[in-house]
Scaffold this motif. Structure first.
Motif, PDB file in Angstrom:
ATOM      1  N   SER B  30       0.701  -1.100  -0.056  1.00 30.84           N
ATOM      2  CA  SER B  30      -0.011   0.037  -0.098  1.00 30.84           C
ATOM      3  C   SER B  30       0.871   1.270  -0.041  1.00 30.84           C
ATOM      4  O   SER B  30       2.090   1.437   0.412  1.00 30.84           O
ATOM      5  CB  SER B  30      -0.942   0.088   1.024  1.00 30.84           C
ATOM      6  OG  SER B  30      -0.177  -0.181   2.252  1.00 30.84           O
ATOM      7  N   PRO B  31       0.097   2.264  -0.360  1.00 30.05           N
ATOM      8  CA  PRO B  31       1.018   3.466  -0.399  1.00 30.05           C
ATOM      9  C   PRO B  31       1.415   4.190   0.802  1.00 30.05           C
ATOM     10  O   PRO B  31       0.579   3.777   1.591  1.00 30.05           O
ATOM     11  CB  PRO B  31       0.257   4.478  -1.271  1.00 30.05           C
ATOM     12  CG  PRO B  31      -1.177   3.916  -1.246  1.00 30.05           C
ATOM     13  CD  PRO B  31      -1.105   2.477  -1.261  1.00 30.05           C
ATOM     14  N   GLY B  32       2.296   4.980   0.982  1.00 31.11           N
ATOM     15  CA  GLY B  32       2.705   5.748   2.244  1.00 31.11           C
ATOM     16  C   GLY B  32       3.532   4.534   3.146  1.00 31.11           C
ATOM     17  O   GLY B  32       3.672   3.567   2.664  1.00 31.11           O
ATOM     18  N   ASN B  33       4.410   5.163   4.088  1.00 32.15           N
ATOM     19  CA  ASN B  33       5.188   4.139   4.680  1.00 32.15           C
ATOM     20  C   ASN B  33       5.127   4.458   6.145  1.00 32.15           C
ATOM     21  O   ASN B  33       4.925   5.658   6.780  1.00 32.15           O
ATOM     22  CB  ASN B  33       6.715   4.149   4.073  1.00 32.15           C
ATOM     23  CG  ASN B  33       7.535   5.314   4.561  1.00 32.15           C
ATOM     24  OD1 ASN B  33       7.443   5.640   5.614  1.00 32.15           O
ATOM     25  ND2 ASN B  33       8.004   5.767   3.431  1.00 32.15           N
ATOM     26  N   VAL B  34       5.387   3.626   7.022  1.00 30.03           N
ATOM     27  CA  VAL B  34       5.165   3.603   8.347  1.00 30.03           C
ATOM     28  C   VAL B  34       6.183   4.696   8.959  1.00 30.03           C
ATOM     29  O   VAL B  34       5.928   5.290   9.757  1.00 30.03           O
ATOM     30  CB  VAL B  34       5.177   2.254   8.995  1.00 30.03           C
ATOM     31  CG1 VAL B  34       6.519   1.707   8.908  1.00 30.03           C
ATOM     32  CG2 VAL B  34       4.769   2.415  10.561  1.00 30.03           C
ATOM     33  N   ALA B  35       7.519   4.664   8.447  1.00 29.65           N
ATOM     34  CA  ALA B  35       8.689   5.442   8.907  1.00 29.65           C
ATOM     35  C   ALA B  35       8.206   6.982   8.989  1.00 29.65           C
ATOM     36  O   ALA B  35       8.252   7.640  10.002  1.00 29.65           O
ATOM     37  CB  ALA B  35       9.781   5.396   7.908  1.00 29.65           C
ATOM     38  N   ARG B  36       7.258   7.369   7.839  1.00 34.38           N
ATOM     39  CA  ARG B  36       6.842   8.807   7.950  1.00 34.38           C
ATOM     40  C   ARG B  36       5.868   9.084   8.724  1.00 34.38           C
ATOM     41  O   ARG B  36       5.514   9.999   9.515  1.00 34.38           O
ATOM     42  CB  ARG B  36       6.292   9.070   6.404  1.00 34.38           C
ATOM     43  CG  ARG B  36       7.248   9.219   5.425  1.00 34.38           C
ATOM     44  CD  ARG B  36       8.050  10.907   5.687  1.00 34.38           C
ATOM     45  NE  ARG B  36       9.459  10.306   4.878  1.00 34.38           N
ATOM     46  CZ  ARG B  36       9.674  11.008   3.718  1.00 34.38           C
ATOM     47  NH1 ARG B  36       8.758  11.265   3.048  1.00 34.38           N
ATOM     48  NH2 ARG B  36      10.989  10.814   3.312  1.00 34.38           N
ATOM     49  N   ASN B  37       4.911   7.925   9.059  1.00 42.95           N
ATOM     50  CA  ASN B  37       3.967   8.000  10.033  1.00 42.95           C
ATOM     51  C   ASN B  37       4.294   8.178  11.299  1.00 42.95           C
ATOM     52  O   ASN B  37       3.991   9.004  12.309  1.00 42.95           O
ATOM     53  CB  ASN B  37       3.162   6.778   9.924  1.00 42.95           C
ATOM     54  CG  ASN B  37       2.044   6.844   8.770  1.00 42.95           C
ATOM     55  OD1 ASN B  37       2.023   7.786   8.267  1.00 42.95           O
ATOM     56  ND2 ASN B  37       1.732   5.574   8.351  1.00 42.95           N
ATOM     57  N   VAL B  38       5.417   7.516  11.792  1.00 49.00           N
ATOM     58  CA  VAL B  38       6.101   7.609  13.176  1.00 49.00           C
ATOM     59  C   VAL B  38       6.890   8.790  13.108  1.00 49.00           C
ATOM     60  O   VAL B  38       6.911   9.659  14.300  1.00 49.00           O
ATOM     61  CB  VAL B  38       7.201   6.485  13.204  1.00 49.00           C
ATOM     62  CG1 VAL B  38       7.675   6.450  14.566  1.00 49.00           C
ATOM     63  CG2 VAL B  38       6.566   5.223  13.143  1.00 49.00           C
ATOM     64  N   LEU B  39       7.713   9.227  12.314  1.00 50.17           N
ATOM     65  CA  LEU B  39       8.654  10.183  12.385  1.00 50.17           C
ATOM     66  C   LEU B  39       8.139  11.649  12.039  1.00 50.17           C
ATOM     67  O   LEU B  39       8.550  12.635  12.266  1.00 50.17           O
ATOM     68  CB  LEU B  39      10.020   9.898  11.564  1.00 50.17           C
ATOM     69  CG  LEU B  39      10.450   8.430  12.012  1.00 50.17           C
ATOM     70  CD1 LEU B  39      11.455   8.151  10.798  1.00 50.17           C
ATOM     71  CD2 LEU B  39      10.962   8.422  13.090  1.00 50.17           C
ATOM     72  N   GLY B  40       6.860  11.541  11.384  1.00 58.00           N
ATOM     73  CA  GLY B  40       6.501  12.989  10.848  1.00 58.00           C
ATOM     74  C   GLY B  40       7.168  13.125   9.395  1.00 58.00           C
ATOM     75  O   GLY B  40       8.083  12.395   8.796  1.00 58.00           O
ATOM     76  N   ALA B  41       6.580  14.232   8.826  1.00 56.88           N
ATOM     77  CA  ALA B  41       7.098  14.650   7.755  1.00 56.88           C
ATOM     78  C   ALA B  41       8.781  15.246   7.253  1.00 56.88           C
ATOM     79  O   ALA B  41       9.049  15.129   6.467  1.00 56.88           O
ATOM     80  CB  ALA B  41       6.150  15.643   6.834  1.00 56.88           C
ATOM     81  N   PHE B  42       9.229  15.841   8.620  1.00 60.68           N
ATOM     82  CA  PHE B  42      10.254  16.641   8.418  1.00 60.68           C
ATOM     83  C   PHE B  42      11.502  15.661   8.972  1.00 60.68           C
ATOM     84  O   PHE B  42      11.979  15.956   9.716  1.00 60.68           O
ATOM     85  CB  PHE B  42      10.463  18.068   9.272  1.00 60.68           C
ATOM     86  CG  PHE B  42       9.027  18.732   8.913  1.00 60.68           C
ATOM     87  CD1 PHE B  42       8.983  19.640   7.503  1.00 60.68           C
ATOM     88  CD2 PHE B  42       7.999  18.711   9.739  1.00 60.68           C
ATOM     89  CE1 PHE B  42       7.945  20.242   7.371  1.00 60.68           C
ATOM     90  CE2 PHE B  42       6.757  19.541   9.214  1.00 60.68           C
ATOM     91  CZ  PHE B  42       6.767  20.279   8.038  1.00 60.68           C
ATOM     92  N   VAL B  43      11.814  14.605   8.102  1.00 63.19           N
ATOM     93  CA  VAL B  43      12.745  13.686   8.680  1.00 63.19           C
ATOM     94  C   VAL B  43      13.838  13.775   7.493  1.00 63.19           C
ATOM     95  O   VAL B  43      13.601  13.556   6.375  1.00 63.19           O
ATOM     96  CB  VAL B  43      12.186  12.370   9.066  1.00 63.19           C
ATOM     97  CG1 VAL B  43      11.370  11.793   7.653  1.00 63.19           C
ATOM     98  CG2 VAL B  43      13.321  11.430   9.448  1.00 63.19           C
ATOM     99  N   THR B  44      15.125  13.533   7.640  1.00 63.02           N
ATOM    100  CA  THR B  44      16.028  13.575   6.832  1.00 63.02           C
ATOM    101  C   THR B  44      16.276  12.115   6.193  1.00 63.02           C
ATOM    102  O   THR B  44      15.792  11.392   6.944  1.00 63.02           O
ATOM    103  CB  THR B  44      17.402  14.057   7.101  1.00 63.02           C
ATOM    104  OG1 THR B  44      18.004  13.174   8.177  1.00 63.02           O
ATOM    105  CG2 THR B  44      17.479  15.372   7.959  1.00 63.02           C
ATOM    106  N   PRO B  45      16.650  11.772   5.100  1.00 61.42           N
ATOM    107  CA  PRO B  45      16.863  10.528   4.517  1.00 61.42           C
ATOM    108  C   PRO B  45      17.798   9.741   5.257  1.00 61.42           C
ATOM    109  O   PRO B  45      17.392   8.440   5.591  1.00 61.42           O
ATOM    110  CB  PRO B  45      17.337  10.912   3.265  1.00 61.42           C
ATOM    111  CG  PRO B  45      16.888  12.131   2.655  1.00 61.42           C
ATOM    112  CD  PRO B  45      16.941  13.014   3.962  1.00 61.42           C
ATOM    113  N   ASP B  46      18.904  10.467   5.943  1.00 64.33           N
ATOM    114  CA  ASP B  46      19.825   9.466   6.938  1.00 64.33           C
ATOM    115  C   ASP B  46      18.883   9.185   8.015  1.00 64.33           C
ATOM    116  O   ASP B  46      19.068   7.752   8.612  1.00 64.33           O
ATOM    117  CB  ASP B  46      20.898  10.448   7.298  1.00 64.33           C
ATOM    118  CG  ASP B  46      21.765  10.631   6.158  1.00 64.33           C
ATOM    119  OD1 ASP B  46      21.708   9.901   5.133  1.00 64.33           O
ATOM    120  OD2 ASP B  46      22.780  11.589   6.311  1.00 64.33           O
TER     121      ASP B  46
END
Lengths: 310, 431
Positions: B30-46
């Motif tokens: 499914s679209p979207g990923n859990v990392a973004r859900n947990v960490l929020g939108a302002f996260v660096t790729p690292d």
């Protein structure tokens, strides 16, 4: 009776007075039952407002009246407005349109036939095909499809909806897919059991002796003779599908905002009930309840009256 | 009979397996990923990569499924070369390696040195330099597999320490050095009774799920106890004389309540009882309390469920009763001149109850759907709401565990229904 119908259908000697009389008999069953009539009136009301929605309201469902958010019924907005000042009556009837008249595929592309109706139709197609193949062929094909469908039926429906919608995302087409996946096993089982019965009849053996292909036998010989129960089942399924559509919308898994989906209207309006403006939640609840009850009254009355008839 | 039960049990296992695989695949695709859900939108790729690696989410899906199902400690233990042990201290799960002499060990990397941490019990630790455990491969790279302090088995490489971003829910990011190059998050696996940690709340799934299931069972249980006698009684009253006014009112009324979506019924009840009559609260907010400590908040959810289920069971009981009343043996009883009460209670009721009891069990599948909606309508903290939130968040561990509970209940009740049916109706034999 099934045999005689079959003969008239396959020989293409359909006498039109006979068909008219059958239609008239059907209608007189309908008129004889008060329950069915009440149901019919409710359903026709919703079909009418859904078809003629653009002519029944001066507002579009998305037009916002910033001066009157969360208002009760007034002369300007007969059912009131929601939290963005959108007219509830126009949202309600455009919502009926989504259920019964149009299937929005993307922003500009619309298919005729409502979202709920498409869901039932696709489920019927898939379920009937699976049931016919399983019932007519038998053997390992039947065994495998039925085991898989059994396993699917064991999964709680709400879980299936959640998973499917969480995976596919919220859109009208995905609602159709969800309704299809949930509805297919039941239809397949019904059609399979009907097929198992019908395939022992003489006319099937006759067709086999004539050397007809299996597909011809399944769809031209068996299917028309199984249509009665399938049609009754399909009518009830339209009710389920509307129910499912509303539920998905309420959970935030249905048609994406700002489309006037009844379920999501209730979900949004629910937040303002305790703040003193219940209208935005009340009207779509009334709408979906009346439509589903109407459909069931119709189906119930018809079934009861036709049983008395026999 | 025994064979039948075994077969149904195998079907349960098969269904659970299929559902668990399906949940994994569906959540994955499914679209979207859990990392973004947990960490929020302002996260660096690292940061995102570091988080995914620590959670084991960077591994291919079949590995993750295997870890989820069977646990990862057996594999990790082989990498470390020492057995691993799970202990619980102050409610937190800790994994330690067991040294040859029985002491509990963890490691950390400081510059080029490997530091071993010995657990002395009660939170006291002792540290010493443990460089002799470096393993040098043929390319001359020194590496070491050990247990870190965040419950992973990790691979350190000498001179290649990575930057680590550790995300703590509620606190934020902690940046540190001495990071490993590979992670295996430690867990016992679902079939060994450990559903893992929820990514959404950061707490063990088993704990939250237990409370949620308990709350849902309280709700469903009260509704069930209310519905059963009432629906059976009304159903039999309606079925006594088919087509009478009483029959029509009861069966049409029952149908209306049943087919109305739960959220609509819930809204009507909130409006009438809570807003208009102001009798009970219109939402359920328990906080830390158990539902039975606030019975007034339970009234509306229970009432909604009751209305929905009432009509369904009523109609089935009615149909069954109508059929029994038409049967020849009831006519015979009337013709014999038996008293009316006796015919109804002794002859009709017992046979009329058979169908509804089994159908009710089969209906549990639908009932669960009803509970989910009712929980959302009233904000009731039950299993359904947990599942919905987890599904929307793509919180795989919570979703899997909740799904397994639902499937077990659904298939389990069907099995119970079949068994009850064989007792009620001895003509049926399962082979």
């Amino acid at each position: 009776m099934a045999v005689s119908k079959e003969v008239s259908a396959s020989n293409e000697v359909v006498v039109s007075p006979g068909r008219l009389r059958r239609l008239w008999e059907g209608l007189s069953i309908l008129f004889a039952s008060k329950t069915a009539m009440v149901g019919l009136v409710i359903v026709l009301f919703w079909v009418f407002v859904a078809v003629f929605a653009p002519f029944l309201t001066p507002y579009t469902p998305l037009e916002q009246d910033w001066k009157a958010p969360n208002h009760g019924p007034t002369s300007k907005h007969i059912l009131g407005t929601d939290e963005l000042g959108r007219d509830l009556w126009s949202r309600l009837i455009y919502g009926a349109r989504l259920v019964l008249v149009v299937l929005p595929i993307s922003e500009d592309v619309w298919l005729p036939g409502g979202t709920a109706l498409w869901g039932v139709l696709v489920a019927l197609l898939v379920g009937t095909t699976l049931g016919l193949i399983g019932g007519y062929h038998g053997g390992w094909i039947d065994e495998i499809t039925m085991r898989l469908l059994d396993a699917m039926m064991a999964i709680p429906v709400i879980l299936l909806y959640l998973l499917i919608m969480a995976a596919l995302g919220a859109s009208a087409v995905n609602v159709v897919i969800a309704i299809t996946i949930v509805g297919t096993p039941g239809i397949a089982r019904l059609v399979r059991s009907l097929t198992l019965d019908i395939r022992t009849r003489e006319y099937i053996r006759a067709a086999e002796t004539r050397g007809e292909s299996p597909w011809y036998i399944m769809f031209v010989e068996i299917l028309p003779n199984a249509r009665g129960p399938i049609i009754v089942d399909a009518m009830l399924r339209v009710g389920y599908a509307i129910f499912a559509m509303g539920t998905l919308g309420f959970l935030g898994l249905g048609l994406p905002p700002p489309s006037p989906d009844w379920g999501s209207m209730v979900a949004k309006g629910r937040e303002f009930i305790l703040a003193g403006s219940p209208w935005a939640a009340l009207w779509p609840s009334v709408a979906i309840a009346s439509l589903v009850v109407g459909l069931n009254l119709l189906a119930d009355g018809l079934r009861e009256e036709s049983m008395r008839y026999q | 009979m025994a064979k039948f039960i075994v077969r149904r049990f195998l079907l349960l296992l098969l269904t659970m397996f299929l559902v668990s695989v399906a949940v994994f695949l569906i959540t994955e695709s499914s679209p979207g990923n859990v990392a973004r859900n947990v960490l929020g939108a302002f996260v660096t790729p690292d940061q995102e990569a570091s988080f995914l690696a620590q959670m084991g989410l960077d591994k291919p899906i079949y590995i993750r499924y295997l870890y989820w199902l069977t646990g990862s400690d057996w594999l990790a233990s082989r990498k470390v070369g020492l057995p691993l042990k799970r202990i619980t201290r102050e409610g937190f799960v800790e994994w330690w390696a067991v040294r040859e002499d029985g002491a509990l060990l963890r490691w950390k990397l400081q510059g080029e040195d490997l530091i071993a941490i010995v657990n002395l019990g009660d939170g006291f630790v002792n540290e010493y330099v443990n460089n002799e455990r470096w393993h040098v491969d043929e390319k001359g790279v020194s590496s070491f597999w050990g247990v870190d302090s965040q419950n992973h088995v990790v691979k350190w490489e000498k001179g290649r320490d990575q930057k680590v971003w550790t995300f703590v829910i509620g606190t934020g990011w902690m940046e540190s050095s001495g990071g490993p190059v590979q992670y295996i998050p430690l867990k016992k696996g679902f079939i060994r009774g450990d559903p893992g940690v929820s990514l959404r709340t950061g707490r063990p799934v088993a704990k939250s799920l237990f409370i949620r299931v308990r709350n849902s069972l309280v709700l469903a249980g009260i509704a069930f106890v209310l519905v059963m006698p009432l629906a059976l009684l009304l159903g039999m009253l309606a079925g006594l004389k088919e087509g009478s006014i009483r029959d029509r009112v009861l069966s049409v009324g029952g149908m209306m309540f049943t087919v109305t979506p739960e959220f609509a019924t819930g809204i009507f009840l909130i409006l009438i009882v809570a807003v208009w009559l102001k009798l009970v609260p219109g939402a359920t907010v328990f906080g830390e309390k158990a539902p039975w400590e606030r019975p007034d908040m339970l009234i509306l959810p229970v009432l909604t469920l009751t209305l929905i289920e009432l009509g369904y069971i009523l109609r089935i009981t009615r149909a069954s009763m109508v059929e029994v009343m038409k049967s020849p043996y009831i006519r015979t009883a009337f013709l014999k001149g038996l008293p009316y009460r006796r015919i109804i209670f002794k002859h009709a009721v017992r046979n009329a109850l058979m169908a509804p009891i089994t159908v009710i069990m089969l209906h549990v599948n639908w009932l669960m759907g009803g509970i989910v909606i009712v929980e959302v309508v009233f904000g009731y903290p039950g299993l359904g709401k947990y599942l919905l939130d987890s599904a929307l968040f793509k919180d795989i561990n919570a979703l899997e565990a909740g799904a397994m509970v639902l499937v077990t209940i659904a298939v389990g009740t069907q099995l119970v229904a079949d068994i009850i049916y064989t007792f009620l109706n001895p003509r049926i034999r399962y082979t």
